[in-house]
Design a protein around this motif. Structure first.
Motif, mmCIF file in Angstrom:
data_model
loop_
_atom_site.group_PDB
_atom_site.id
_atom_site.type_symbol
_atom_site.label_atom_id
_atom_site.label_comp_id
_atom_site.label_asym_id
_atom_site.label_seq_id
_atom_site.Cartn_x
_atom_site.Cartn_y
_atom_site.Cartn_z
ATOM 1 N N PRO A 1 39.238 34.151 14.395
ATOM 2 C CA PRO A 1 40.557 33.777 14.928
ATOM 3 C C PRO A 1 41.537 33.426 13.808
ATOM 4 O O PRO A 1 41.140 33.020 12.717
ATOM 5 N N LEU A 2 42.809 33.593 14.110
ATOM 6 C CA LEU A 2 43.849 33.281 13.136
ATOM 7 C C LEU A 2 43.942 31.773 12.931
ATOM 8 O O LEU A 2 44.056 31.008 13.894
ATOM 9 N N ILE A 3 43.880 31.359 11.675
ATOM 10 C CA ILE A 3 43.936 29.939 11.320
ATOM 11 C C ILE A 3 44.998 29.769 10.234
ATOM 12 O O ILE A 3 44.846 30.276 9.121
ATOM 13 N N PRO A 4 46.086 29.085 10.528
ATOM 14 C CA PRO A 4 47.131 28.910 9.511
ATOM 15 C C PRO A 4 46.694 27.943 8.415
ATOM 16 O O PRO A 4 45.918 27.016 8.655
ATOM 17 N N PHE A 5 47.176 28.192 7.222
ATOM 18 C CA PHE A 5 46.965 27.246 6.120
ATOM 19 C C PHE A 5 48.162 27.328 5.188
ATOM 20 O O PHE A 5 48.935 28.298 5.233
ATOM 21 N N THR A 6 48.322 26.321 4.364
ATOM 22 C CA THR A 6 49.403 26.315 3.382
ATOM 23 C C THR A 6 48.829 26.118 1.990
ATOM 24 O O THR A 6 47.728 25.579 1.822
ATOM 25 N N PHE A 7 49.577 26.571 0.997
ATOM 26 C CA PHE A 7 49.202 26.326 -0.393
ATOM 27 C C PHE A 7 50.475 26.261 -1.214
ATOM 28 O O PHE A 7 51.551 26.689 -0.777
ATOM 29 N N LEU A 8 50.364 25.720 -2.412
ATOM 30 C CA LEU A 8 51.537 25.475 -3.232
ATOM 31 C C LEU A 8 51.714 26.536 -4.309
ATOM 32 O O LEU A 8 50.757 27.151 -4.770
ATOM 33 N N GLY A 9 52.954 26.723 -4.699
ATOM 34 C CA GLY A 9 53.282 27.567 -5.830
ATOM 35 C C GLY A 9 54.305 26.886 -6.711
ATOM 36 O O GLY A 9 54.892 25.864 -6.339
ATOM 37 N N ARG A 10 54.543 27.473 -7.875
ATOM 38 C CA ARG A 10 55.507 26.902 -8.821
ATOM 39 C C ARG A 10 56.776 27.761 -8.806
ATOM 40 O O ARG A 10 56.993 28.626 -9.648
ATOM 41 N N ALA A 11 57.597 27.532 -7.794
ATOM 42 C CA ALA A 11 58.868 28.207 -7.632
ATOM 43 C C ALA A 11 59.768 27.302 -6.809
ATOM 44 O O ALA A 11 59.316 26.301 -6.246
ATOM 45 N N THR A 12 61.050 27.635 -6.741
ATOM 46 C CA THR A 12 62.011 26.852 -5.972
ATOM 47 C C THR A 12 62.591 27.728 -4.873
ATOM 48 O O THR A 12 63.158 28.796 -5.148
ATOM 49 N N ARG A 13 62.435 27.277 -3.644
ATOM 50 C CA ARG A 13 62.925 28.034 -2.506
ATOM 51 C C ARG A 13 64.460 28.104 -2.540
ATOM 52 O O ARG A 13 65.145 27.099 -2.699
ATOM 53 N N THR B 1 39.474 17.292 3.008
ATOM 54 C CA THR B 1 40.926 17.175 3.100
ATOM 55 C C THR B 1 41.483 16.567 1.832
ATOM 56 O O THR B 1 42.499 16.990 1.299
ATOM 57 N N GLY B 2 40.782 15.564 1.309
ATOM 58 C CA GLY B 2 41.210 14.948 0.050
ATOM 59 C C GLY B 2 41.202 15.934 -1.082
ATOM 60 O O GLY B 2 42.106 15.982 -1.907
ATOM 61 N N ARG B 3 40.147 16.765 -1.134
ATOM 62 C CA ARG B 3 40.083 17.795 -2.176
ATOM 63 C C ARG B 3 41.275 18.728 -2.078
ATOM 64 O O ARG B 3 41.863 19.122 -3.072
ATOM 65 N N GLN B 4 41.644 19.079 -0.813
ATOM 66 C CA GLN B 4 42.769 19.991 -0.640
ATOM 67 C C GLN B 4 44.053 19.338 -1.130
ATOM 68 O O GLN B 4 44.854 19.955 -1.825
ATOM 69 N N LEU B 5 44.265 18.068 -0.791
ATOM 70 C CA LEU B 5 45.478 17.393 -1.223
ATOM 71 C C LEU B 5 45.527 17.238 -2.733
ATOM 72 O O LEU B 5 46.557 17.444 -3.362
ATOM 73 N N ILE B 6 44.396 16.861 -3.331
ATOM 74 C CA ILE B 6 44.357 16.700 -4.781
ATOM 75 C C ILE B 6 44.652 18.018 -5.470
ATOM 76 O O ILE B 6 45.431 18.090 -6.411
ATOM 77 N N ALA B 7 44.046 19.088 -4.978
ATOM 78 C CA ALA B 7 44.218 20.383 -5.623
ATOM 79 C C ALA B 7 45.620 20.937 -5.445
ATOM 80 O O ALA B 7 46.017 21.853 -6.135
ATOM 81 N N GLN B 8 46.395 20.364 -4.515
ATOM 82 C CA GLN B 8 47.720 20.899 -4.246
ATOM 83 C C GLN B 8 48.814 19.873 -4.506
ATOM 84 O O GLN B 8 49.943 20.033 -4.069
ATOM 85 N N THR B 9 48.499 18.798 -5.231
ATOM 86 C CA THR B 9 49.506 17.803 -5.565
ATOM 87 C C THR B 9 50.219 18.198 -6.841
ATOM 88 O O THR B 9 49.588 18.374 -7.873
ATOM 89 N N PRO B 10 51.546 18.372 -6.809
ATOM 90 C CA PRO B 10 52.272 18.774 -8.009
ATOM 91 C C PRO B 10 52.018 17.821 -9.163
ATOM 92 O O PRO B 10 52.097 16.605 -9.020
ATOM 93 N N GLY B 11 51.710 18.406 -10.305
ATOM 94 C CA GLY B 11 51.501 17.625 -11.515
ATOM 95 C C GLY B 11 50.087 17.130 -11.695
ATOM 96 O O GLY B 11 49.662 16.856 -12.812
ATOM 97 N N ASP B 12 49.336 17.007 -10.597
ATOM 98 C CA ASP B 12 47.985 16.470 -10.687
ATOM 99 C C ASP B 12 46.923 17.547 -10.634
ATOM 100 O O ASP B 12 45.881 17.446 -11.265
ATOM 101 N N GLY B 13 47.162 18.575 -9.845
ATOM 102 C CA GLY B 13 46.116 19.554 -9.567
ATOM 103 C C GLY B 13 46.454 20.924 -10.087
ATOM 104 O O GLY B 13 47.526 21.195 -10.612
ATOM 105 N N PHE B 14 45.503 21.794 -9.914
ATOM 106 C CA PHE B 14 45.602 23.178 -10.395
ATOM 107 C C PHE B 14 46.207 24.027 -9.299
ATOM 108 O O PHE B 14 45.694 24.074 -8.183
ATOM 109 N N ILE B 15 47.294 24.694 -9.603
ATOM 110 C CA ILE B 15 47.963 25.594 -8.661
ATOM 111 C C ILE B 15 47.703 27.019 -9.105
ATOM 112 O O ILE B 15 47.605 27.309 -10.299
ATOM 113 N N ASN B 16 47.587 27.919 -8.153
ATOM 114 C CA ASN B 16 47.313 29.317 -8.471
ATOM 115 C C ASN B 16 48.229 29.812 -9.587
ATOM 116 O O ASN B 16 49.450 29.656 -9.517
#
Length: 431
Positions: free
Chosen positions: A112-124, A16-31
């Motif tokens: 089975p269907l498993i929801p997940f979220t990930f980050l992008g660099r855009a503004t909704r 879980t920590g890896r997921q948060l680190i990898a998806q923290t704006p400014g800190d991690g790598f985003i797709n």
């Protein structure tokens, strides 16, 4: 609490920590972010990126999954699209968006269907940037199954360079609503054409949509992955073969609904849309199954970029994607090959959610490439798609990035750092 339980919790916290680190704006790598060895044109453009979700309905379509041959009912076909576009910056707001997707298969109880979220660099819902006038349109079509969010590394990148990019959730072909294959065979090209018409309508002068005045539908490219490539090539001029019609009939008890998309059909020829100027097909499916013959491939005349893995075991390479390249004799075409890659040369990297305990390894392997770093593939795709669309939709002189020194030369590739083209091949042929 026993030792085994403590170890399990520690592993879960670590993941879980890896997921948060990898998806923290400014800190991690985003797709879509750049690796140090990314080629030159992979970098983002100068526009901010906005993103919005729009729901469309394609009315009165044939429902080939119900009824019988010649007696299929009609249904209103819902299509959700995600739209990325050049946008104005929002004060005091980071350009970060959270995308919600799904692992698994709707029709497979073992996955089975498993929801997940990930980050992008855009503004909704950001305000569109109209300073560039009406922007070229790029329509993106996913695989089977897939989702409109499968290529966000590319869709965001293109929007930052002055394109409006529309990715389709193809009904009955997404992770969440996966249904019979005949729907995908029939509807991919039809969905693409409908979405193009809808973008033209929504961008018109009388429109109240945020797209009003933002899109130039007369300057459109198609991007498709796997079954998305199957449909995109058909829209671009490669009519399906009699064998494709026979295959469809076998799956549907004799239905001939696909006939209107075959090369021999007068209806197909009249459906070709002059607004489409170029096509990009990642690992397009169908050639190994005889979906196209020589006549259909020869009818493809639009500039075409094919992208493939040399070990593709879904679409095939020598008798699949490379055979499309060799058969499209009347198109200027390119074939970018990832040596030793299999089928997953287009999507985002595997989501970290797929590494959590209890999630099938199949969910990871649906996205993963065994011999390549997926982030590197993404950067390379960004580079070559930018060059190709820049030439054909914007008139930018990017030819040096595509006219490379022979298919197996691994040095002297413009835009690539020294030694960084190894494992790649580029072929180019003209009519």
């Amino acid at each position: 609490m026993n030792t085994r339980s403590i170890c399990f919790i520690l592993v879960l916290l670590l993941l879980t920590g890896r997921q948060l680190i990898a998806q923290t704006p400014g800190d991690g790598f985003i797709n879509g972010d750049l690796l140090p060895n990314a080629p030159e044109l992979a970098a983002r453009g100068n526009y901010g990126v906005g993103v919005q979700t729009v729901k469309l309905v394609h009315a009165a379509q044939l429902d080939v999954l119900h009824g019988k041959a010649g007696q299929h009912p009609l249904y209103d076909r819902p299509l959700t699209v995600e739209i990325w576009y050049p946008a104005l910056a929002v004060a005091n707001r980071q350009p970060i968006v959270t995308y919600a997707s799904t692992l698994g298969r709707a029709n497979d109880p073992k996955r089975p269907l498993i929801p997940f979220t990930f980050l992008g660099r855009a503004t909704r819902d950001a305000k569109p940037d109209l300073s560039g006038g009406a922007y070229p349109l790029v329509i993106v079509s996913h695989g089977y199954p897939g989702s409109r969010l499968l290529l966000t590394y590319l869709t965001e990148n293109l929007a930052s360079k002055g394109y409006v990019v529309v990715a389709i959730d193809h009904t009955e072909s997404t992770y969440g609503d996966l249904a019979g294959f005949p729907s995908t065979l029939l509807n991919r090209a039809l969905d693409d054409g409908f979405v193009l018409n809808e973008m033209a309508r929504l961008s018109g002068k009388a429109s109240t949509s945020f797209l009003a005045g933002l899109v130039n539908p007369d300057n459109t490219a198609l991007v498709g992955y796997s079954m998305g490539g199957y449909g995109a090539l058909n829209v671009a001029g490669a009519g399906y073969s009699p064998q494709a019609l026979s295959l469809f009939g076998q799956m549907t008890g004799g239905s001939t609904a696909l006939e209107a998309r075959t090369q021999a059909s007068p209806a197909y020829k009249s459906s070709l849309d002059p607004r489409v100027k170029a096509v990009i097909a990642f690992a397009p499916w169908g050639m190994e199954r005889g979906v196209w013959d020589a006549t259909g491939l020869a009818a493809l005349k639009l500039p075409t970029l094919l992208v493939a893995g040399s070990k593709d075991d879904v679409s095939g390479y020598e008798k699949g994607i490379k055979a499309i390249y060799e058969g499209a004799i009347n198109a200027e075409r390119y074939l970018l090959t990832y040596v030793n890659a299999r089928h997953n040369v287009a999507p985002n990297p595997p989501p970290l959610a797929s590494m959590l305990p209890g999630v099938s390894a199949d969910e990871y392997m649906h996205y993963a490439e065994p011999a390549w770093n997926e982030h590197r593939i993404n950067n390379i795709n960004q580079h070559f798609v930018t060059a190709f669309l820049g030439i054909h939709l914007k008139g930018i002189d990017y030819k040096k990035y595509l006219d490379l020194p022979g298919p197996e030369a691994t040095e002297g590739w413009p835009g690539f750092k020294a030694r960084m083209a190894v494992g790649l091949e580029m072929r180019h042929a003209r009519p």
